[in-house]
Design a protein around this motif. Structure first.
Motif, PDB file in Angstrom:
ATOM      1  N   LYS A 268       0.835  -1.201   0.000  1.00 51.50           N
ATOM      2  CA  LYS A 268       0.000   0.000   0.000  1.00 51.50           C
ATOM      3  C   LYS A 268       0.871   1.253   0.000  1.00 51.50           C
ATOM      4  N   ILE A 269       1.918   1.244   0.806  1.00 52.93           N
ATOM      5  CA  ILE A 269       2.842   2.383   0.850  1.00 52.93           C
ATOM      6  C   ILE A 269       3.496   2.567  -0.514  1.00 52.93           C
TER       7      ILE A 269
ATOM      8  N   GLU B  28       3.445  -6.298   7.519  1.00 55.05           N
ATOM      9  CA  GLU B  28       2.946  -5.548   8.660  1.00 55.05           C
ATOM     10  C   GLU B  28       3.969  -4.500   9.072  1.00 55.05           C
ATOM     11  N   ILE B  29       3.476  -3.328   9.476  1.00 52.90           N
ATOM     12  CA  ILE B  29       4.343  -2.225   9.895  1.00 52.90           C
ATOM     13  C   ILE B  29       3.771  -1.656  11.179  1.00 52.90           C
ATOM     14  N   ASP B  30       4.649  -1.421  12.162  1.00 44.88           N
ATOM     15  CA  ASP B  30       4.156  -0.901  13.441  1.00 44.88           C
ATOM     16  C   ASP B  30       3.612   0.519  13.267  1.00 44.88           C
ATOM     17  N   ASP B  31       2.744   0.911  14.179  1.00 48.68           N
ATOM     18  CA  ASP B  31       2.026   2.187  14.072  1.00 48.68           C
ATOM     19  C   ASP B  31       2.958   3.398  14.066  1.00 48.68           C
ATOM     20  N   GLU B  32       4.025   3.367  14.843  1.00 53.48           N
ATOM     21  CA  GLU B  32       4.947   4.503  14.882  1.00 53.48           C
ATOM     22  C   GLU B  32       5.616   4.706  13.527  1.00 53.48           C
ATOM     23  N   LYS B  33       6.056   3.613  12.923  1.00 49.81           N
ATOM     24  CA  LYS B  33       6.706   3.699  11.609  1.00 49.81           C
ATOM     25  C   LYS B  33       5.677   4.132  10.564  1.00 49.81           C
ATOM     26  N   LEU B  34       4.442   3.651  10.701  1.00 51.34           N
ATOM     27  CA  LEU B  34       3.375   4.013   9.772  1.00 51.34           C
ATOM     28  C   LEU B  34       3.085   5.517   9.851  1.00 51.34           C
TER      29      LEU B  34
ATOM     30  N   SER C 186      -2.739  10.593   5.529  1.00 49.12           N
ATOM     31  CA  SER C 186      -3.018  10.156   6.894  1.00 49.12           C
ATOM     32  C   SER C 186      -2.723   8.662   7.032  1.00 49.12           C
ATOM     33  N   VAL C 187      -2.561   8.219   8.267  1.00 46.00           N
ATOM     34  CA  VAL C 187      -2.345   6.794   8.542  1.00 46.00           C
ATOM     35  C   VAL C 187      -3.552   5.999   8.048  1.00 46.00           C
ATOM     36  N   GLU C 188      -4.747   6.564   8.237  1.00 46.64           N
ATOM     37  CA  GLU C 188      -5.964   5.884   7.788  1.00 46.64           C
ATOM     38  C   GLU C 188      -5.986   5.721   6.268  1.00 46.64           C
ATOM     39  N   ALA C 189      -5.440   6.718   5.561  1.00 42.95           N
ATOM     40  CA  ALA C 189      -5.392   6.624   4.102  1.00 42.95           C
ATOM     41  C   ALA C 189      -4.522   5.449   3.675  1.00 42.95           C
ATOM     42  N   ILE C 190      -3.431   5.227   4.390  1.00 41.98           N
ATOM     43  CA  ILE C 190      -2.576   4.073   4.062  1.00 41.98           C
ATOM     44  C   ILE C 190      -3.291   2.777   4.412  1.00 41.98           C
TER      45      ILE C 190
END
Length: 137
Positions: free
Chosen positions: A13-14, A47-53, A63-67
Motif C-alpha cells: 500500500k505504501i 505488517e508495519i508498526d504504528d509509529e513507523k506508519l 493520513s495513517v488511515e489513508a494508508i
C-alpha cells in the motif's frame, strides 16, 4: 504468496501511494531521514508498526488511515468518476471550456501590440529628450 493477493499488505500500500505521488524510494527515504534500502525493506513488509506508519504517512503527506484503507480498486473507482456524466453536469462540467481559446489568443495579441506601442513611444520620448540635451550644448 505474492503481495498482490494479500489485501492488507501494508508495504505494498505504501509503495502504491508513493508511486501514485510520482515519488521515488530515494525521495521517500530522504523525507523520512533514512536510506533507500530501508524504504525497500519497509515496502516488502506485510505488517508495519504504528509509529513507523505515522512516520511514513507524514513523509507521503497522507493520513495513517489513508494508508490502512488504501486499495487499487478504490483509486480506479475514484478516477472513473471523472468520466461519469452525473458529475459533469451544470457547474461541475469539467470537460468543457467556458471560454473560447481563440478569443484568448486574440486578447494576448492585442496586449502585445499595446506593449509594443508603449515601447515605441518610450523610445521616441528618449530620442526627443536626447535631442534637447544636444541642442542645449
Amino acid at each position: 504468496m505474492s503481495t498482490l493477493t494479500k489485501p492488507n499488505h501494508m508495504g505494498r500500500k505504501i509503495s502504491r501511494i508513493r508511486e501514485l505521488k510520482d515519488m521515488k524510494q530515494e525521495a521517500l527515504a530522504q523525507a523520512m531521514g533514512t536510506n533507500q534500502q530501508t524504504v525497500s525493506i519497509l515496502e516488502n513488509s506485510e505488517e508495519i508498526d504504528d509509529e513507523k506508519l505515522k512516520e511514513v504517512a507524514k513523509a507521503l503527506g497522507v493520513s495513517v488511515e489513508a494508508i490502512k484503507n488504501f486499495s487499487d480498486e478504490g483509486v480506479i473507482n475514484y478516477f472513473n468518476t471523472f468520466g461519469d456524466n452525473s458529475f459533469t453536469n451544470g457547474a461541475f462540467n469539467a470537460s468543457h471550456c467556458n471560454f473560447n481559446p481563440l478569443d484568448k489568443l486574440i486578447e494576448a495579441h492585442e496586449q502585445q501590440v499595446k506593449l509594443y506601442e508603449r515601447l515605441v513611444q518610450a523610445e521616441k520620448d528618449k530620442v526627443e529628450y536626447l535631442e534637447k540635451l544636444l541642442k542645449a550644448k
